[in-house]
Design a protein around this motif. Sequence first.
Motif, PDB file in Angstrom:
ATOM      1  N   HIS A  30     -34.312  27.216 -15.924  1.00  0.00           N
ATOM      2  CA  HIS A  30     -33.382  26.599 -14.982  1.00  0.00           C
ATOM      3  C   HIS A  30     -31.953  26.955 -15.360  1.00  0.00           C
ATOM      4  CE1 HIS A  30     -31.139  23.617 -12.688  1.00  0.00           C
ATOM      5  NE2 HIS A  30     -32.188  23.586 -11.894  1.00  0.00           N
ATOM      6  N   HIS A  31     -31.148  27.209 -14.332  1.00  0.00           N
ATOM      7  CA  HIS A  31     -29.780  27.700 -14.482  1.00  0.00           C
ATOM      8  C   HIS A  31     -29.044  27.270 -13.227  1.00  0.00           C
ATOM      9  CE1 HIS A  31     -26.648  30.922 -14.227  1.00  0.00           C
ATOM     10  NE2 HIS A  31     -26.751  30.986 -15.542  1.00  0.00           N
ATOM     11  N   MET A  32     -27.743  27.275 -13.259  1.00  0.00           N
ATOM     12  CA  MET A  32     -26.978  26.890 -12.073  1.00  0.00           C
ATOM     13  C   MET A  32     -27.379  27.710 -10.845  1.00  0.00           C
ATOM     14  SD  MET A  32     -24.764  24.755 -11.008  1.00  0.00           S
ATOM     15  CE  MET A  32     -23.425  24.452  -9.872  1.00  0.00           C
ATOM     16  N   SER A  33     -27.833  28.925 -11.074  1.00  0.00           N
ATOM     17  CA  SER A  33     -28.280  29.757  -9.950  1.00  0.00           C
ATOM     18  C   SER A  33     -29.435  29.110  -9.207  1.00  0.00           C
ATOM     19  CB  SER A  33     -28.683  31.149 -10.444  1.00  0.00           C
ATOM     20  OG  SER A  33     -29.700  31.071 -11.421  1.00  0.00           O
ATOM     21  N   GLU A  34     -30.278  28.362  -9.932  1.00  0.00           N
ATOM     22  CA  GLU A  34     -31.392  27.678  -9.289  1.00  0.00           C
ATOM     23  C   GLU A  34     -30.892  26.571  -8.363  1.00  0.00           C
ATOM     24  OE1 GLU A  34     -34.850  28.489 -10.001  1.00  0.00           O
ATOM     25  OE2 GLU A  34     -33.695  30.211 -10.703  1.00  0.00           O
ATOM     26  N   VAL A  35     -29.828  25.896  -8.763  1.00  0.00           N
ATOM     27  CA  VAL A  35     -29.260  24.838  -7.931  1.00  0.00           C
ATOM     28  C   VAL A  35     -28.695  25.423  -6.639  1.00  0.00           C
ATOM     29  CG1 VAL A  35     -27.514  23.015  -7.810  1.00  0.00           C
ATOM     30  CG2 VAL A  35     -28.742  23.428  -9.959  1.00  0.00           C
ATOM     31  N   LYS A  37     -29.635  28.096  -5.177  1.00  0.00           N
ATOM     32  CA  LYS A  37     -30.731  28.550  -4.313  1.00  0.00           C
ATOM     33  C   LYS A  37     -31.464  27.373  -3.674  1.00  0.00           C
ATOM     34  CE  LYS A  37     -32.718  31.122  -7.453  1.00  0.00           C
ATOM     35  NZ  LYS A  37     -33.728  32.010  -8.085  1.00  0.00           N
ATOM     36  N   GLN A  38     -31.388  26.213  -4.326  1.00  0.00           N
ATOM     37  CA  GLN A  38     -32.065  25.013  -3.820  1.00  0.00           C
ATOM     38  C   GLN A  38     -31.044  23.875  -3.736  1.00  0.00           C
ATOM     39  OE1 GLN A  38     -36.048  24.433  -5.870  1.00  0.00           O
ATOM     40  NE2 GLN A  38     -35.145  25.963  -7.232  1.00  0.00           N
ATOM     41  N   PRO A  39     -30.085  23.982  -2.828  1.00  0.00           N
ATOM     42  CA  PRO A  39     -28.957  23.047  -2.828  1.00  0.00           C
ATOM     43  C   PRO A  39     -29.326  21.591  -2.631  1.00  0.00           C
ATOM     44  CG  PRO A  39     -28.946  24.419  -0.847  1.00  0.00           C
ATOM     45  CD  PRO A  39     -29.942  25.022  -1.784  1.00  0.00           C
ATOM     46  N   ARG A  40     -30.470  21.309  -2.029  1.00  0.00           N
ATOM     47  CA  ARG A  40     -30.822  19.902  -1.855  1.00  0.00           C
ATOM     48  C   ARG A  40     -31.151  19.231  -3.190  1.00  0.00           C
ATOM     49  NH1 ARG A  40     -30.716  17.514   2.607  1.00  0.00           N
ATOM     50  NH2 ARG A  40     -31.902  15.763   1.749  1.00  0.00           N
ATOM     51  N   THR A  41     -31.416  20.024  -4.221  1.00  0.00           N
ATOM     52  CA  THR A  41     -31.642  19.410  -5.534  1.00  0.00           C
ATOM     53  C   THR A  41     -30.363  18.787  -6.090  1.00  0.00           C
ATOM     54  OG1 THR A  41     -31.222  21.462  -6.775  1.00  0.00           O
ATOM     55  CG2 THR A  41     -33.501  21.027  -6.067  1.00  0.00           C
ATOM     56  N   THR A  42     -29.209  19.129  -5.496  1.00  0.00           N
ATOM     57  CA  THR A  42     -27.963  18.528  -5.983  1.00  0.00           C
ATOM     58  C   THR A  42     -27.970  17.013  -5.805  1.00  0.00           C
ATOM     59  OG1 THR A  42     -26.853  18.892  -3.857  1.00  0.00           O
ATOM     60  CG2 THR A  42     -26.600  20.597  -5.557  1.00  0.00           C
ATOM     61  N   ILE A  43     -28.745  16.511  -4.861  1.00  0.00           N
ATOM     62  CA  ILE A  43     -28.798  15.062  -4.662  1.00  0.00           C
ATOM     63  C   ILE A  43     -29.353  14.389  -5.915  1.00  0.00           C
ATOM     64  CG2 ILE A  43     -29.821  13.205  -3.304  1.00  0.00           C
ATOM     65  CD1 ILE A  43     -29.873  15.177  -0.934  1.00  0.00           C
ATOM     66  N   ALA A  44     -30.480  14.894  -6.402  1.00  0.00           N
ATOM     67  CA  ALA A  44     -31.077  14.329  -7.610  1.00  0.00           C
ATOM     68  C   ALA A  44     -30.251  14.649  -8.846  1.00  0.00           C
ATOM     69  CB  ALA A  44     -32.508  14.829  -7.772  1.00  0.00           C
ATOM     70  N   TRP A  45     -29.693  15.865  -8.923  1.00  0.00           N
ATOM     71  CA  TRP A  45     -28.847  16.191 -10.068  1.00  0.00           C
ATOM     72  C   TRP A  45     -27.636  15.271 -10.127  1.00  0.00           C
ATOM     73  CZ3 TRP A  45     -30.270  18.491 -14.215  1.00  0.00           C
ATOM     74  CH2 TRP A  45     -31.202  19.530 -14.185  1.00  0.00           C
ATOM     75  N   THR A  46     -27.075  14.957  -8.969  1.00  0.00           N
ATOM     76  CA  THR A  46     -25.943  14.030  -8.937  1.00  0.00           C
ATOM     77  C   THR A  46     -26.361  12.673  -9.479  1.00  0.00           C
ATOM     78  OG1 THR A  46     -24.915  15.178  -7.072  1.00  0.00           O
ATOM     79  CG2 THR A  46     -24.253  12.895  -7.440  1.00  0.00           C
ATOM     80  N   ALA A  47     -27.544  12.207  -9.103  1.00  0.00           N
ATOM     81  CA  ALA A  47     -28.048  10.934  -9.628  1.00  0.00           C
ATOM     82  C   ALA A  47     -28.206  10.992 -11.142  1.00  0.00           C
ATOM     83  CB  ALA A  47     -29.369  10.585  -8.963  1.00  0.00           C
ATOM     84  N   ALA A  48     -28.753  12.097 -11.650  1.00  0.00           N
ATOM     85  CA  ALA A  48     -28.929  12.239 -13.102  1.00  0.00           C
ATOM     86  C   ALA A  48     -27.588  12.231 -13.818  1.00  0.00           C
ATOM     87  CB  ALA A  48     -29.690  13.528 -13.405  1.00  0.00           C
ATOM     88  N   LEU A  49     -26.630  12.964 -13.290  1.00  0.00           N
ATOM     89  CA  LEU A  49     -25.309  13.019 -13.898  1.00  0.00           C
ATOM     90  C   LEU A  49     -24.623  11.662 -13.884  1.00  0.00           C
ATOM     91  CD1 LEU A  49     -24.225  16.391 -12.288  1.00  0.00           C
ATOM     92  CD2 LEU A  49     -24.453  16.013 -14.757  1.00  0.00           C
TER      93      LEU A  49
END
Length: 213
Positions: A30-35, A37-49
């Motif tokens: 996993h790398h920022m490039s994966e985010v 490519k899959q921008p909807r994962t930012t919702i969960a990443w935002t929650a984690a952060l």
Amino acid sequence: MVEIIGAGFGRTGTASLKRALETLGFEPCHHMSEVLKQPRTTIAWTAALDGDPSVLPDLLSGYRATLDFPGCLLWRELMDLYPSAKVLLSVRDPKQWYDSARATILNPIRNENIDEKLAALLTPFSEAMARRGFRRDLDEAATIAAFTRHNEAVLASVEPSRLLVYEVGQGWEPLCSFLGAGVPDMPFPQSNDSAAFQGNVTRVLTGQAEDLG
């Protein structure tokens, strides 16, 4: 199951390291490039952060390694979640890091063709990363200080036997020794310099690219 936790900031050779780890069998990484490519994962990443680590297992399901943002800002949570994983702190001369970051990740490309829905996902994600320590509104001295503090926190907190502090210019040997892997009969990957980064991000944000790595 994540076996390698990348604690180093972006622009410390993480794109090259991603390819190196995947060459060694730790794929996918996993790398920022994966985010992007899959921008909807930012919702969960935002929650984690913002303090909800319960979303991390799903976000990283199937990945064997993490590098770059946003995972590097969650290295403590990832260490708790994957207690047997090793920690890889990619580093770089602070001034050289700042110059590279200022030309790329600290100076994000703005493109009038960026989809509004994508922008709506990336904005809160970027704000959450800022709250966790990666801010784009600081001057050079403060930005370098934040970079240095992050690295020092990792060094102070991770057991030496679990940690590799690594510069990509060191090549295969220290990385392979740390991971217990054989040294590949090929040059160490080199990718994603500042000029290439700008073009790659533009293609991703305008829906033209499949991979930013």
